[in-house]
Design a protein around this motif. Structure first.
Motif, short mmCIF file in Angstrom:
data_model
loop_
_atom_site.label_atom_id
_atom_site.label_comp_id
_atom_site.label_asym_id
_atom_site.label_seq_id
_atom_site.Cartn_x
_atom_site.Cartn_y
_atom_site.Cartn_z
N THR A 40 12.96 1.35 -41.23
CA THR A 40 13.66 2.03 -40.14
C THR A 40 12.69 2.62 -39.14
O THR A 40 12.89 2.52 -37.91
N ALA A 41 11.61 3.24 -39.62
CA ALA A 41 10.61 3.78 -38.70
C ALA A 41 10.03 2.68 -37.83
O ALA A 41 9.88 2.83 -36.61
N PHE A 42 9.72 1.53 -38.45
CA PHE A 42 9.15 0.42 -37.68
C PHE A 42 10.15 -0.11 -36.66
O PHE A 42 9.82 -0.27 -35.48
N THR A 43 11.37 -0.40 -37.10
CA THR A 43 12.34 -1.03 -36.19
C THR A 43 12.73 -0.09 -35.04
O THR A 43 12.90 -0.53 -33.91
N ARG A 44 12.87 1.21 -35.33
CA ARG A 44 13.25 2.15 -34.27
C ARG A 44 12.16 2.30 -33.21
O ARG A 44 12.45 2.30 -32.01
N VAL A 45 10.91 2.46 -33.65
CA VAL A 45 9.82 2.63 -32.68
C VAL A 45 9.63 1.34 -31.89
O VAL A 45 9.48 1.36 -30.66
N ALA A 46 9.64 0.20 -32.57
CA ALA A 46 9.46 -1.07 -31.88
C ALA A 46 10.60 -1.33 -30.90
O ALA A 46 10.37 -1.76 -29.76
N ALA A 104 21.61 -2.94 -26.83
CA ALA A 104 22.48 -2.41 -27.87
C ALA A 104 22.72 -3.43 -28.98
O ALA A 104 22.74 -3.08 -30.17
N VAL A 105 22.90 -4.71 -28.63
CA VAL A 105 23.17 -5.73 -29.64
C VAL A 105 21.99 -5.89 -30.57
O VAL A 105 22.13 -5.94 -31.81
N SER A 106 20.78 -5.93 -30.02
CA SER A 106 19.58 -6.07 -30.84
C SER A 106 19.38 -4.85 -31.72
O SER A 106 19.01 -4.97 -32.90
N ARG A 107 19.65 -3.67 -31.18
CA ARG A 107 19.50 -2.45 -31.98
C ARG A 107 20.51 -2.42 -33.12
O ARG A 107 20.19 -1.98 -34.24
N CYS A 108 21.73 -2.88 -32.87
CA CYS A 108 22.73 -2.95 -33.93
C CYS A 108 22.31 -3.92 -35.03
O CYS A 108 22.50 -3.66 -36.22
N ALA A 109 21.71 -5.04 -34.64
CA ALA A 109 21.22 -6.01 -35.62
C ALA A 109 20.11 -5.41 -36.48
O ALA A 109 20.07 -5.60 -37.70
N THR A 164 19.75 -2.20 -37.10
CA THR A 164 20.39 -1.20 -37.96
C THR A 164 21.02 -1.88 -39.17
O THR A 164 20.95 -1.36 -40.30
N ALA A 165 21.65 -3.04 -38.95
CA ALA A 165 22.23 -3.79 -40.07
C ALA A 165 21.15 -4.23 -41.05
O ALA A 165 21.35 -4.21 -42.27
N LEU A 166 19.99 -4.62 -40.52
CA LEU A 166 18.87 -5.00 -41.38
C LEU A 166 18.39 -3.81 -42.21
O LEU A 166 18.16 -3.92 -43.42
N ASP A 167 18.24 -2.66 -41.56
CA ASP A 167 17.84 -1.44 -42.27
C ASP A 167 18.83 -1.14 -43.41
O ASP A 167 18.43 -0.81 -44.53
N ALA A 168 20.13 -1.24 -43.11
CA ALA A 168 21.17 -0.93 -44.10
C ALA A 168 21.15 -1.94 -45.24
O ALA A 168 21.39 -1.58 -46.40
N THR A 169 20.86 -3.20 -44.93
CA THR A 169 20.79 -4.23 -45.97
C THR A 169 19.66 -3.94 -46.95
O THR A 169 19.82 -4.04 -48.17
#
Length: 197
Positions: free
Chosen positions: A135-141, A149-154, A156-161
Motif C-alpha cells: 500500500t505504501a508503494f502503490t499510494r506514493v507511486a 481514479a480507475v487506476s487508483r481503484c485497481a 486499491t483492489a490489489l492491496d486488498a487482495t
C-alpha cells in the motif's frame, strides 16, 4: 493542505493502533477476529489456493524492489526512489511494532484448526507487513505518477487482495491486515510530496 495531510496520516495510524489494542485487550473483539479468520482461512478450492499463494508475494519487499526497478527502467527514477524508500520505511516501522505488540500468529495459537499454506514468516503477527508495504508503494507511486481514479481503484483492489491472501494462507488475522493497510496509507499520506519542477 499540509496540515490536512498530517491529520489524515496521524488518524490512519491511530486507527491501526486502536484496532491492535482492541484485539489485545478485549476478548470479544479478539473472538470476532478469530471467527472472521476461520471463515476466510477455511479454503475455497485449489484454484483460490494457487491464486492467493502467488498474489501474496506482491506484498514482499522484493516485489516492491522489482516494481521500483521497472519504474527506473522507464525513466521514472525519482518516483521509483520515493516509492521504494516509503516502502522500506514502512517495513522498518512495522518490524518495531511487531516486537512491541508481540501477537502470536494464528498457527501458534490454533495449530490444529488453522490452515497454513505458506511457511511461517519471521516475526509476530500484528501488524501485517505485506499489505502495508504494498500500500505504501502503490499510494506514493500513484500520487507521483498522477494516476486517475480507475487506476487508483485497481491498485486499491490489489492491496486488498494481498491483505486477504495473508488471512487465507493462515499467517495473519483480519485485524493484522486491516492495521497493515491503514499504516501503509498513513506512511504514504505523510511521505513528502514530489517537488514540481
Amino acid at each position: 493542505m499540509g496540515s490536512g495531510r498530517w491529520v489524515w496520516g496521524a488518524g490512519l495510524f491511530a486507527g491501526a493502533c486502536a484496532l491492535g489494542i482492541a484485539v489485545t485487550n478485549h476478548p470479544e473483539v479478539a473472538e470476532a477476529d478469530r471467527d472472521l479468520f476461520d471463515a476466510i482461512n477455511a479454503g475455497h478450492g485449489p484454484e483460490a489456493d494457487r491464486v492467493l499463494v502467488t498474489a501474496t508475494e506482491l506484498g514482499s519487499l522484493y516485489a516492491s524492489g522489482a516494481a521500483a526497478a521497472s519504474l527506473f527502467g522507464t525513466g521514472r527514477g525519482r518516483t521509483a526512489a520515493r516509492a521504494f524508500s516509503a516502502t522500506f520505511a514502512t517495513w522498518l516501522v512495522l518490524q518495531g511494532l511487531k516486537k512491541v505488540v508481540d501477537r502470536p500468529r494464528p498457527i501458534d495459537l490454533d495449530a490444529h484448526t488453522a490452515r497454513q499454506l505458506v511457511s511461517r514468516p519471521n516475526g509476530m503477527s500484528w501488524p501485517s507487513s505485506h499489505p502495508a508495504v504494498l500500500t505504501a508503494f502503490t499510494r506514493v507511486a500513484a500520487r507521483d505518477l498522477e494516476l486517475g481514479a480507475v487506476s487508483r481503484c485497481a491498485l486499491t483492489a490489489l492491496d486488498a487482495t494481498v491483505a486477504t491472501s495473508r488471512v487465507y494462507l493462515g499467517v495473519h488475522y483480519p485485524s493484522d491486515v486491516i492495521s497493515g493497510l491503514l499504516i501503509g496509507r498513513a506512511v504514504a499520506r505523510l511521505w513528502p510530496r514530489r517537488r514540481r519542477s
